[in-house]
Structures are given as C-alpha cells and as structure tokens.
Design a protein around this motif. Structure first.
Motif, PDB file in Angstrom:
ATOM      1  N   LYS A 136      17.567 -37.126   0.465  1.00  0.00           N
ATOM      2  CA  LYS A 136      17.682 -38.152  -0.582  1.00  0.00           C
ATOM      3  C   LYS A 136      17.345 -37.578  -1.951  1.00  0.00           C
ATOM      4  N   ILE A 137      17.879 -38.231  -2.953  1.00  0.00           N
ATOM      5  CA  ILE A 137      17.554 -37.887  -4.343  1.00  0.00           C
ATOM      6  C   ILE A 137      16.812 -39.075  -4.935  1.00  0.00           C
ATOM      7  N   THR A 138      15.589 -38.812  -5.418  1.00  0.00           N
ATOM      8  CA  THR A 138      14.756 -39.895  -5.944  1.00  0.00           C
ATOM      9  C   THR A 138      14.611 -39.768  -7.458  1.00  0.00           C
ATOM     10  N   TRP A 139      14.080 -40.825  -8.060  1.00  0.00           N
ATOM     11  CA  TRP A 139      13.836 -40.809  -9.506  1.00  0.00           C
ATOM     12  C   TRP A 139      12.769 -39.786  -9.878  1.00  0.00           C
ATOM     13  N   ILE A 140      11.856 -39.492  -8.932  1.00  0.00           N
ATOM     14  CA  ILE A 140      10.817 -38.475  -9.186  1.00  0.00           C
ATOM     15  C   ILE A 140      11.480 -37.108  -9.374  1.00  0.00           C
ATOM     16  N   GLN A 141      12.483 -36.810  -8.522  1.00  0.00           N
ATOM     17  CA  GLN A 141      13.210 -35.546  -8.665  1.00  0.00           C
ATOM     18  C   GLN A 141      13.975 -35.483  -9.986  1.00  0.00           C
ATOM     19  N   ILE A 142      14.554 -36.616 -10.377  1.00  0.00           N
ATOM     20  CA  ILE A 142      15.285 -36.672 -11.654  1.00  0.00           C
ATOM     21  C   ILE A 142      14.331 -36.443 -12.823  1.00  0.00           C
ATOM     22  N   LEU A 143      13.146 -37.046 -12.751  1.00  0.00           N
ATOM     23  CA  LEU A 143      12.139 -36.833 -13.800  1.00  0.00           C
ATOM     24  C   LEU A 143      11.749 -35.350 -13.858  1.00  0.00           C
ATOM     25  N   ALA A 144      11.571 -34.727 -12.672  1.00  0.00           N
ATOM     26  CA  ALA A 144      11.219 -33.307 -12.613  1.00  0.00           C
ATOM     27  C   ALA A 144      12.299 -32.465 -13.296  1.00  0.00           C
ATOM     28  N   ILE A 145      13.563 -32.779 -13.018  1.00  0.00           N
ATOM     29  CA  ILE A 145      14.674 -32.043 -13.632  1.00  0.00           C
ATOM     30  C   ILE A 145      14.669 -32.253 -15.151  1.00  0.00           C
ATOM     31  N   GLY A 146      14.379 -33.479 -15.577  1.00  0.00           N
ATOM     32  CA  GLY A 146      14.278 -33.778 -17.008  1.00  0.00           C
ATOM     33  C   GLY A 146      13.229 -32.919 -17.693  1.00  0.00           C
ATOM     34  N   VAL A 147      12.082 -32.755 -17.033  1.00  0.00           N
ATOM     35  CA  VAL A 147      10.989 -31.929 -17.576  1.00  0.00           C
ATOM     36  C   VAL A 147      11.434 -30.469 -17.689  1.00  0.00           C
ATOM     37  N   ILE A 148      12.081 -29.963 -16.619  1.00  0.00           N
ATOM     38  CA  ILE A 148      12.545 -28.567 -16.616  1.00  0.00           C
ATOM     39  C   ILE A 148      13.535 -28.332 -17.754  1.00  0.00           C
ATOM     40  N   LEU A 149      14.512 -29.230 -17.906  1.00  0.00           N
ATOM     41  CA  LEU A 149      15.541 -29.048 -18.930  1.00  0.00           C
ATOM     42  C   LEU A 149      14.963 -29.206 -20.337  1.00  0.00           C
ATOM     43  N   PHE A 150      14.027 -30.150 -20.497  1.00  0.00           N
ATOM     44  CA  PHE A 150      13.384 -30.340 -21.805  1.00  0.00           C
ATOM     45  C   PHE A 150      12.596 -29.088 -22.212  1.00  0.00           C
ATOM     46  N   LEU A 151      11.802 -28.544 -21.270  1.00  0.00           N
ATOM     47  CA  LEU A 151      10.984 -27.368 -21.597  1.00  0.00           C
ATOM     48  C   LEU A 151      11.851 -26.121 -21.775  1.00  0.00           C
TER      49      LEU A 151
END
Length: 480
Positions: free
Chosen positions: A140-155
């Motif tokens: 499954k893909i959860t919102w927690i994983q999406i948030l993690a990806i957001g952090v990686i791309l932002f940094l």
C-alpha cells in the motif's frame, strides 16, 4: 561557463563547526528513540544494554580516528569511495558506490524520512487514520509515505540552491536537536517520579521468550528466559544491529571534503569530535531510559518508542507525546538534510571516474551537483514507495560494517605498501585503534552470519550484484 562553475565549487564553504554539525546531524535520526527496546528484548538487562551502546561507541570512534588518516592523505570529495578506489582499485570503489546508491545512502534517506512522517502522524492523527491512497494485497501507499517523499524532494531542492543553504539548514536543525536531547536528559533526571536504575542494572542475561506477537502487532508477554553460552554472543550481535545503524553516517563528512576548509585537519576533527559527542549523548539518553522505566517498560514500549513512554512519565501523556514527536521530527528532518547534502558528492565523483551516469558530473550555477542530487532524491523516493526500506536497512547494517572494516584495514595496508606517503594526520594509538575496530567488526559480522543470516546475505547480494554492472561499465568504456 564550466570553468566558472568549477571555480564556485572549489571555494571552501564549510568550516570545522559545519563539519561537526554535519557528522552529528547525519548520525542522530530516529534510532536512539526506539532501538533500545529491541536491545532490551534480546539481552534482558540494563547492564548489557549499556554494554552494547559502549561497544558501539568504541567501534564508531575507533573507525572515525582511523578514517582521519585517510582523509588527510586523500582530502578530496568522494570520501570513503575515493579511499577504497585509491587503495584497493576501481572495482572496490565502485562496489561501495553501488551499495551506497542502491541502498546505503538512499535507503537511509527513505527510512529516516518515513520516520519523520510517522512521528508527524502523532501531531496530525488524520495521517494515521486516512485510508491508503493505493492498496493491492499487502502493498500500500500511505499519506505518511507521500509526506516522506515530500520531505526528500524539498530538501533535495534546498541543497540545489548551494552549499550555504544546505549548511544553514543543517546547523539550525542539528543545533536544535542537540539542545532538545540535552533537555530530555537533564529533565529526565530531575523530574523522574520513580527510579528503576538499581532494578534494571543486573548482570543476568535473559531474552524474551519466542518474541511472539498478537494480532495487533504488539508483543505477547510470554516472559523472560535465562540465556547462556553462544546464545549470549548471538544476542549481543543481534542487539547491535540497531545500535550500529543508529551510529552510522558519520563518514558523510568525508564525502564533502572538497568543500571543507583545511580538509587535511578539519575532516578528521569533525569526525572524532562529532562521533564522540553523539555516543556520549546516546549513553546519557539510555541512562534516562533505564532510570525512568522498568525492563518490561523498555522492552515492550508501544511500537518500540521508548522515548515517548519516558517523556510521558516525565511530562504527562499529552505533553510528553507531543514533545517527543516534535523532537524526532526535528531530528529526522536534519538527518535527512545531512545525508542528502553529502551523498550526491560521491555520485558526482564516481561519474567523473566513468563509474556513474555522466549527467551527474556537472555543477549548476550554485556550484553544486544538481543532477546528482536529483538522481539520489528520486531513487530514495522510489524506495519510500517500495515499502522495503526498513527491511533493506536491517540487511545492510552488515554490509556497512564490512565496508568500514575494509576501509579501516586500508590504513594498515597503506602503512606497509606506501610507508613514505605524506600523512598530515596519523591514526591515534596506531595500530591499536584500527585493530580494535577490526576485531569488534569481525566478531559482529561473523556472529550475524552464524545467528542472524536474514541480516547478512540479502545485503551482501545487493552489493555483489554490482560486480556484473562494473564489468558492463568497464566494457563500454573500453569500446569507446
């Protein structure tokens, strides 16, 4: 234009303080807040929990002291990759770089970013409660994983803006988490309502019987059983998987040697000061755990979040949970930034050697390897979506220590092979320091190979898959 970019890159922008902050920030992620639960389940005694962290600390600082000699001989970007390539040849350097890109660096970025997401869910319960975005069977893909990806791309984006931007973020977040950890330690000792120290500090060995779990994933309290003989050393090796992984990534500072002022001195100072400070902090945090909670309280903390339970004991359930959630968010955010900042320099160096995608070579107008940063960020994001980052990291601890051992052995090897080589810094207490690391590292790896093979062969296989890739790259180079 290219000369101008190289000129920008060649300016030394990181001082000793920045180096120490990078070491500490890369080391302190989420591990110290959860790992002690697993150590306690394996060994059943606060005394042996402390012994595990001390052994890990000795290993870590001994490796950092040994790496210092290599950093003074090869003060270039690429760090450990460069050391291995220069000492043992291109193939060894490539296998390390391959492991670094496929899972060591990117898997760590993914795991720590997901830890950021999970602790954010403490403050925003809707993240936990929301239905998965996508689900097929157990995947499954959860919102927690999406948030993690957001952090990686932002940094990743922040670090494309130049070394100064990444450095500022690193120093602020590392400074914040050091202050917060010190506050947890001091307030932990001052505000404890009950003290379990004497009860926890027994010399006995015990392990949790069968480690069975119920339907909700919590451990069933089947009880403790005494252990002896080789089960003890196997238990120590298993317990050290977590503590070792909580103490890696300090070598990230060697990856950015090309951007550190006076690298022949400041890289080793950063590693030794940073690793020593972190291991002292880790020990003090564990002293708080052992004072605040019983053996069962540590071993069976919900979701292994020992720090949350301790904080609730000190500050009350509502405030304690929020404080630790914020602390871990700060800690993991800063950790991801440090690892993102450093890793891309290795892949750029590999590309210059013809061992990675050529696009990774170029610096942007800010003097940083933008394409290399995005390659690293995108692959780390894919690992987030795979859901396998946690398993990969369990498997890769063995490989990380293996590469540390090969690099530390390189110090001894070079002393024999090139005794006249200029060494601006020489390993303190040579040859005792590297030998201590090699002995502990060998024992750790051998015991894992015997008792915990699920932690060894998969990680080794990932690295060995790099062998045919290496020959394929070399063949293409020869044909060109």
């Amino acid at each position: 234009m290219e000369n101008k970019q190289e000129e920008v890159s060649s300016k030394r922008k990181l001082g000793l303080f920045d180096g120490v902050m990078l070491v500490m920030g890369s080391m302190i992620g989420s591990g110290i807040f959860i790992v002690s639960a697993d150590v306690m389940r394996n060994l059943g005694s606060g005394y042996w929990l402390i012994v595990v962290w001390i052994i890990t600390g000795v290993m870590t600082v001994a490796a950092a002291i040994s790496y210092g000699e290599l950093s003074s001989i090869f003060p270039k970007a690429g760090g450990q990759y460069t050391y291995l390539k220069e000492i043992f040849g291109k193939m060894m350097g490539f296998l390390y770089g391959w492991g670094l890109f496929t899972v060591i660096q990117t898997g760590t970025i993914a795991a720590v970013a997901v830890a950021f997401g999970k602790f954010t869910a403490y403050l925003i319960p809707a993240l936990n409660d929301a239905a998965p975005i996508f689900q097929s069977g157990s995947y499954k893909i959860t919102w927690i994983q999406i948030l993690a990806i957001g952090v990686i791309l932002f940094l990743t984006y922040i670090n494309t803006r130049g070394v100064e931007a990444g450095k500022l973020l690193q120093n602020v977040f590392t400074g914040s988490k050091i202050i917060a950890l010190l506050a947890l330690i001091i307030l932990g000792f001052l505000l404890l309502k009950s003290n379990f120290w004497a009860q926890n500090m027994s010399f006995e060995w015990a392990s949790f019987n069968n480690l069975a779990k119920d339907g909700s994933g919590e451990f069933l309290k089947l009880g403790w059983e005494s252990i002896s003989g080789m089960t003890i050393v196997g238990g120590i090796a298993a317990a050290m998987v977590g503590s070792v992984f909580s103490s890696v990534a300090w070598e990230n500072v060697t990856f950015v040697s090309g951007e550190i002022e006076n690298p022949k001195k400041n890289v080793v100072r950063s590693m030794v000061l940073g690793t020593s400070a972190v291991m002292i902090l880790y020990l003090l945090v564990n002293f708080v755990y052992l004072s605040a909670l019983s053996r069962d309280g540590i071993a069976f903390a919900p979701n292994d979040r020992v720090a949350v339970v301790v904080s609730e004991q000190i500050f009350g359930s509502g405030v304690g949970t929020i404080l630790i959630a914020v602390l871990v968010m700060i800690s993991t955010f800063g950790c991801v930034n440090g690892i993102v900042l450093a890793g891309a320099r290795v892949f750029q160096t590999m590309a210059k050697d013809g061992m990675f995608f050529k696009a990774a070579i170029a610096n942007n107008k800010n003097g940083v390897p933008e394409k290399s940063l995005w390659m690293q960020g995108i692959w780390a994001s894919v690992l987030c979506l795979s859901g396998q980052y946690g398993n990969l990291l369990d498997m890769i601890s063995f490989v990380i220590v293996l590469f540390y051992m090969i690099t530390v052995f390189g110090v001894i090897y070079l002393r024999f092979k090139k005794p006249d080589l200029e060494r601006p810094y020489k390993t303190w207490l040579y040859p005792v320091t590297p030998i201590i690391y090699l002995l502990i590292g060998t024992a750790f790896c051998v015991l894992l190979l015997i008792y915990k093979q699920q932690y060894t062969w998969p990680g080794l296989l990932i690295v060995l898959l790099g062998v045919p890739v290496y020959f394929l790259i070399n063949k293409k180079e020869q044909q060109q």
